[in-house]
Design a protein around this motif. Structure first.
Motif, PDB file in Angstrom:
ATOM      1  N   HIS A 216       0.821  -1.212   0.000  1.00 47.58           N
ATOM      2  CA  HIS A 216       0.000   0.000   0.000  1.00 47.58           C
ATOM      3  C   HIS A 216       0.859   1.268   0.000  1.00 47.58           C
ATOM      4  N   ASN A 217       2.033   1.186  -0.609  1.00 49.99           N
ATOM      5  CA  ASN A 217       2.917   2.369  -0.606  1.00 49.99           C
ATOM      6  C   ASN A 217       2.484   3.438  -1.608  1.00 49.99           C
ATOM      7  N   GLY A 218       1.506   3.135  -2.447  1.00 48.49           N
ATOM      8  CA  GLY A 218       1.022   4.103  -3.418  1.00 48.49           C
ATOM      9  C   GLY A 218       1.436   3.800  -4.844  1.00 48.49           C
ATOM     10  N   GLY A 219       2.322   2.821  -5.016  1.00 46.13           N
ATOM     11  CA  GLY A 219       2.684   2.379  -6.358  1.00 46.13           C
ATOM     12  C   GLY A 219       1.725   1.306  -6.845  1.00 46.13           C
ATOM     13  N   THR A 220       1.858   0.933  -8.098  1.00 45.95           N
ATOM     14  CA  THR A 220       1.043  -0.143  -8.660  1.00 45.95           C
ATOM     15  C   THR A 220       1.961  -1.160  -9.333  1.00 45.95           C
ATOM     16  N   ILE A 221       1.393  -2.279  -9.762  1.00 42.95           N
ATOM     17  CA  ILE A 221       2.175  -3.289 -10.476  1.00 42.95           C
ATOM     18  C   ILE A 221       2.717  -2.711 -11.778  1.00 42.95           C
ATOM     19  N   LYS A 222       1.886  -1.953 -12.490  1.00 44.32           N
ATOM     20  CA  LYS A 222       2.309  -1.389 -13.773  1.00 44.32           C
ATOM     21  C   LYS A 222       3.203  -0.167 -13.607  1.00 44.32           C
ATOM     22  N   ASN A 223       2.998   0.560 -12.530  1.00 46.08           N
ATOM     23  CA  ASN A 223       3.804   1.759 -12.287  1.00 46.08           C
ATOM     24  C   ASN A 223       4.280   1.759 -10.832  1.00 46.08           C
ATOM     25  N   PRO A 224       5.412   1.088 -10.569  1.00 47.07           N
ATOM     26  CA  PRO A 224       5.879   0.954  -9.193  1.00 47.07           C
ATOM     27  C   PRO A 224       6.631   2.166  -8.663  1.00 47.07           C
ATOM     28  N   ILE A 225       6.838   3.162  -9.527  1.00 50.11           N
ATOM     29  CA  ILE A 225       7.590   4.352  -9.126  1.00 50.11           C
ATOM     30  C   ILE A 225       6.625   5.503  -8.873  1.00 50.11           C
ATOM     31  N   ASP A 226       6.884   6.223  -7.767  1.00 51.11           N
ATOM     32  CA  ASP A 226       6.013   7.311  -7.323  1.00 51.11           C
ATOM     33  C   ASP A 226       4.653   6.767  -6.871  1.00 51.11           C
ATOM     34  N   PHE A 227       3.605   7.566  -6.941  1.00 52.75           N
ATOM     35  CA  PHE A 227       2.380   7.260  -6.206  1.00 52.75           C
ATOM     36  C   PHE A 227       1.129   7.441  -7.054  1.00 52.75           C
ATOM     37  N   PRO A 228       0.929   6.574  -8.053  1.00 50.88           N
ATOM     38  CA  PRO A 228      -0.285   6.669  -8.874  1.00 50.88           C
ATOM     39  C   PRO A 228      -1.542   6.210  -8.136  1.00 50.88           C
ATOM     40  N   ASP A 229      -1.373   5.450  -7.038  1.00 49.00           N
ATOM     41  CA  ASP A 229      -2.538   4.904  -6.316  1.00 49.00           C
ATOM     42  C   ASP A 229      -2.606   5.517  -4.918  1.00 49.00           C
ATOM     43  N   LEU A 230      -3.114   6.744  -4.848  1.00 45.97           N
ATOM     44  CA  LEU A 230      -3.192   7.427  -3.558  1.00 45.97           C
ATOM     45  C   LEU A 230      -4.245   6.805  -2.640  1.00 45.97           C
ATOM     46  N   GLU A 231      -5.229   6.126  -3.219  1.00 49.54           N
ATOM     47  CA  GLU A 231      -6.236   5.439  -2.401  1.00 49.54           C
ATOM     48  C   GLU A 231      -5.567   4.335  -1.580  1.00 49.54           C
ATOM     49  N   ALA A 232      -4.674   3.583  -2.211  1.00 51.44           N
ATOM     50  CA  ALA A 232      -3.936   2.544  -1.483  1.00 51.44           C
ATOM     51  C   ALA A 232      -3.059   3.181  -0.414  1.00 51.44           C
ATOM     52  N   PHE A 233      -2.382   4.262  -0.771  1.00 52.12           N
ATOM     53  CA  PHE A 233      -1.521   4.959   0.196  1.00 52.12           C
ATOM     54  C   PHE A 233      -2.322   5.350   1.437  1.00 52.12           C
ATOM     55  N   GLY A 234      -3.509   5.890   1.212  1.00 47.55           N
ATOM     56  CA  GLY A 234      -4.343   6.326   2.319  1.00 47.55           C
ATOM     57  C   GLY A 234      -4.821   5.187   3.196  1.00 47.55           C
ATOM     58  N   ASN A 235      -4.859   3.988   2.642  1.00 50.32           N
ATOM     59  CA  ASN A 235      -5.315   2.818   3.400  1.00 50.32           C
ATOM     60  C   ASN A 235      -4.165   1.986   3.968  1.00 50.32           C
ATOM     61  N   ASN A 236      -2.955   2.510   3.871  1.00 51.89           N
ATOM     62  CA  ASN A 236      -1.812   1.802   4.441  1.00 51.89           C
ATOM     63  C   ASN A 236      -1.802   1.956   5.961  1.00 51.89           C
ATOM     64  N   ASN A 237      -1.129   1.038   6.637  1.00 50.23           N
ATOM     65  CA  ASN A 237      -0.877   1.178   8.075  1.00 50.23           C
ATOM     66  C   ASN A 237       0.292   0.265   8.463  1.00 50.23           C
ATOM     67  N   TYR A 238       0.718   0.389   9.697  1.00 49.73           N
ATOM     68  CA  TYR A 238       1.902  -0.355  10.139  1.00 49.73           C
ATOM     69  C   TYR A 238       1.689  -1.868  10.124  1.00 49.73           C
ATOM     70  N   THR A 239       0.513  -2.325  10.513  1.00 46.90           N
ATOM     71  CA  THR A 239       0.298  -3.771  10.558  1.00 46.90           C
ATOM     72  C   THR A 239       0.250  -4.363   9.147  1.00 46.90           C
ATOM     73  N   LYS A 240      -0.255  -3.590   8.170  1.00 49.05           N
ATOM     74  CA  LYS A 240      -0.188  -4.055   6.781  1.00 49.05           C
ATOM     75  C   LYS A 240       1.271  -4.238   6.360  1.00 49.05           C
ATOM     76  N   GLU A 241       2.136  -3.305   6.752  1.00 51.81           N
ATOM     77  CA  GLU A 241       3.538  -3.396   6.361  1.00 51.81           C
ATOM     78  C   GLU A 241       4.224  -4.591   7.034  1.00 51.81           C
TER      79      GLU A 241
END
Length: 282
Positions: A69-94
């Motif tokens: 949930h770092n904000g990258g995607t499979i197709k674009n792993p650099i930078d943050f194209p998926d801000l929805e995933a970023f917003g749903n990240n947390n420590y236990t997911k990591e």
């Protein structure tokens, strides 16, 4: 050296994880190094690919990955194209992601005589350092630990992302990414998940439990994570080693993109210190 980029680790009911494997072609058995990026980071940030090559050339199997949930995607792993995933990240997911990476290593290298899956060293940068400390304290597969510019306390960072009442009411807080100029969301679930798992997510308690070798590296010019945080980690477990890199900032004087063909002098010092530490006999 063999390089396998963007391996997709599929998981049932969970977002996939992208991994890179930089492996030495030496005839001897290679120890494994697993690298965890930090907050607003990714596996291809700055000089991390160069660092991976450095370790592969030195006889290691170096594995780095994107938290799911770092904000990258499979197709674009650099930078943050998926801000929805970023917003749903947390420590236990990591922590869950890191566990699945270790499981993947165990499964994929079980018949590989060139890679020693029983010699795993974790490296964590910044927030990834806190994640690595907690994971190392609860998983016997990790034999050595290195933290780079690591945070020492998740609670302060979690509770200070803004006014808690406003955060709860609106459901989201935003943090500006200075480089990409994106407004990065943090949904209130981040705080809720932290409170539910607060005991597990206590870095101070985790580091006190550590019995494996741990090297703490911090730059004396780090304006993102104070050097006092590295000093706190050492104070809480004096058996750890603490090394200060003179003149080094939070990313050891690199940046993104990193267009040079060599590591910065400070990151080269870090890489050599890590090698020496891993090679040291207990």
């Amino acid at each position: 050296m063999t390089i396998l980029k963007n391996i997709v680790l599929e998981r049932n009911g969970k977002k996939p994880i992208l991994l890179d494997v930089f492996n030495s072609t030496t005839e001897k058995e290679c120890p494994i190094v697993v690298f965890c990026h930090g907050y607003k980071g990714f596996k291809d940030w700055g000089a991390w690919n160069l660092m991976a090559k450095h370790f592969a050339n030195a006889g290691y199997c170096f594995i780095k990955f994107n938290f799911s949930h770092n904000g990258g995607t499979i197709k674009n792993p650099i930078d943050f194209p998926d801000l929805e995933a970023f917003g749903n990240n947390n420590y236990t997911k990591e922590l869950d992601d890191l566990n699945d990476v270790l499981n993947w290593i165990e499964h994929n290298f079980q018949d590989n005589s060139k890679v020693n899956k029983n010699e795993i060293t974790l490296i964590g940068h910044s927030r990834g350092g806190g994640i690595a400390i907690i994971k190392a304290s609860e998983d016997s597969r990790v034999k050595k630990l290195i933290t780079l510019a690591s945070v020492c306390d998740f609670s302060k960072r979690t509770a200070t992302i803004g006014n808690l009442e406003e955060w709860k009411k609106s459901g989201v807080k935003y943090v500006m990414n200075g480089r990409t100029k994106q407004q990065m969301p943090h949904y209130y679930q981040f705080y809720e998940d932290f409170k539910v798992n607060e005991e597990r997510l206590n870095i101070k308690s985790a580091i006190k439990k550590l019995t494996i070798p741990h090297l703490i590296i911090h730059g004396d010019n780090d304006t993102s994570v104070s050097i006092k945080e590295g000093e706190n980690l050492h104070k809480w477990n004096p058996n750890c080693e603490l090394t200060i890199i003179d003149g080094a900032d939070h990313v050891f004087n690199t940046k993104h993109p990193w267009e040079k063909e060599v590591l910065s002098a400070q990151l080269k010092d870090v890489a050599e210190l890590i090698q020496e530490f891993i090679n040291k006999k207990a």
